[in-house]
Design a protein around this motif. Sequence first.
Motif, short mmCIF file in Angstrom:
data_model
loop_
_atom_site.label_atom_id
_atom_site.label_comp_id
_atom_site.label_asym_id
_atom_site.label_seq_id
_atom_site.Cartn_x
_atom_site.Cartn_y
_atom_site.Cartn_z
N GLY A 1 37.62 56.80 -3.44
CA GLY A 1 38.56 57.18 -2.39
C GLY A 1 38.28 56.59 -1.02
N LEU A 2 37.27 55.74 -0.89
CA LEU A 2 36.93 55.15 0.41
C LEU A 2 36.92 53.63 0.33
CD1 LEU A 2 33.98 57.50 1.38
CD2 LEU A 2 36.29 57.55 2.30
N GLY A 3 37.08 53.00 1.48
CA GLY A 3 36.99 51.55 1.55
C GLY A 3 35.56 51.09 1.33
N PRO A 4 35.34 49.80 1.08
CA PRO A 4 34.00 49.29 0.81
C PRO A 4 33.13 49.20 2.06
CG PRO A 4 35.55 47.49 0.90
CD PRO A 4 36.36 48.76 1.03
N VAL A 5 31.84 49.13 1.84
CA VAL A 5 30.86 48.80 2.87
C VAL A 5 30.19 47.51 2.43
CG1 VAL A 5 30.45 51.16 3.66
CG2 VAL A 5 29.04 50.23 1.83
N ILE A 6 29.70 46.73 3.40
CA ILE A 6 29.02 45.48 3.07
C ILE A 6 27.76 45.34 3.91
CG2 ILE A 6 31.09 44.24 2.32
CD1 ILE A 6 31.16 42.86 5.05
N ASN A 7 26.85 44.52 3.43
CA ASN A 7 25.70 44.10 4.22
C ASN A 7 25.20 42.77 3.68
OD1 ASN A 7 24.38 45.12 1.89
ND2 ASN A 7 22.62 45.77 3.06
N LYS A 8 24.33 42.13 4.46
CA LYS A 8 23.78 40.81 4.11
C LYS A 8 22.31 40.79 4.50
CE LYS A 8 28.03 38.42 5.44
NZ LYS A 8 28.59 37.39 6.33
N GLY A 9 21.56 39.91 3.86
CA GLY A 9 20.17 39.74 4.21
C GLY A 9 19.40 39.04 3.12
N CYS A 10 18.11 39.38 3.04
CA CYS A 10 17.20 38.83 2.03
C CYS A 10 16.86 39.96 1.05
CB CYS A 10 15.91 38.35 2.67
SG CYS A 10 16.13 37.07 3.92
N ILE A 11 16.69 39.60 -0.19
CA ILE A 11 16.36 40.58 -1.22
C ILE A 11 15.45 39.91 -2.24
CG2 ILE A 11 18.32 40.04 -2.72
CD1 ILE A 11 18.67 43.03 -3.20
N ARG A 12 14.57 40.69 -2.85
CA ARG A 12 13.70 40.14 -3.89
C ARG A 12 14.57 39.58 -5.01
NH1 ARG A 12 8.59 40.64 -3.54
NH2 ARG A 12 8.18 40.53 -5.77
N ALA A 13 14.22 38.42 -5.51
CA ALA A 13 15.01 37.74 -6.53
C ALA A 13 15.24 38.62 -7.76
CB ALA A 13 14.34 36.43 -6.92
N THR A 14 14.29 39.48 -8.07
CA THR A 14 14.42 40.36 -9.24
C THR A 14 15.50 41.42 -9.05
OG1 THR A 14 12.64 41.75 -8.40
CG2 THR A 14 12.03 40.02 -9.99
#
Length: 122
Positions: free
Chosen positions: A56-69
């Motif tokens: 029932g809600l719109g999406p949220v987003i974010n960006k950055g670095c993350i462990r490949a796994t």
Amino acid sequence: MVLGWLLLLVAALPRGTTGVKSCMFCELTDSSHCPGFPMNCGDEEECFMGKGTAPGLGPVINKGCIRATQCGGEEPVTYQGVTYSLISTCCYGQLCNRAATRTGSWMTGATAGLVLGLFLLH
């Protein structure tokens, strides 16, 4: 002659193909516009863009670095008191998670550089 080929090869490579990987960082937001700012990632990390959904809600987003796994993984995140299911999609390369740009622009330049180099050799 060899020096010319080396210079051509270096010019044809995309910027940042060696050394520290940079990705765009953007805090979790419900805005569709998340330009962010560059950050450096660790050796075992990739750039990612996360998209979270909640019923029932719109999406949220974010960006950055993350462990490949963790690429492609799903995890719960809380934003403004609501728990979203966030899926992290990784990309590979310098600043690959920035806003959309002309696809293949470096490839076009690399191809043109190689063709020019071949003409100069003959």
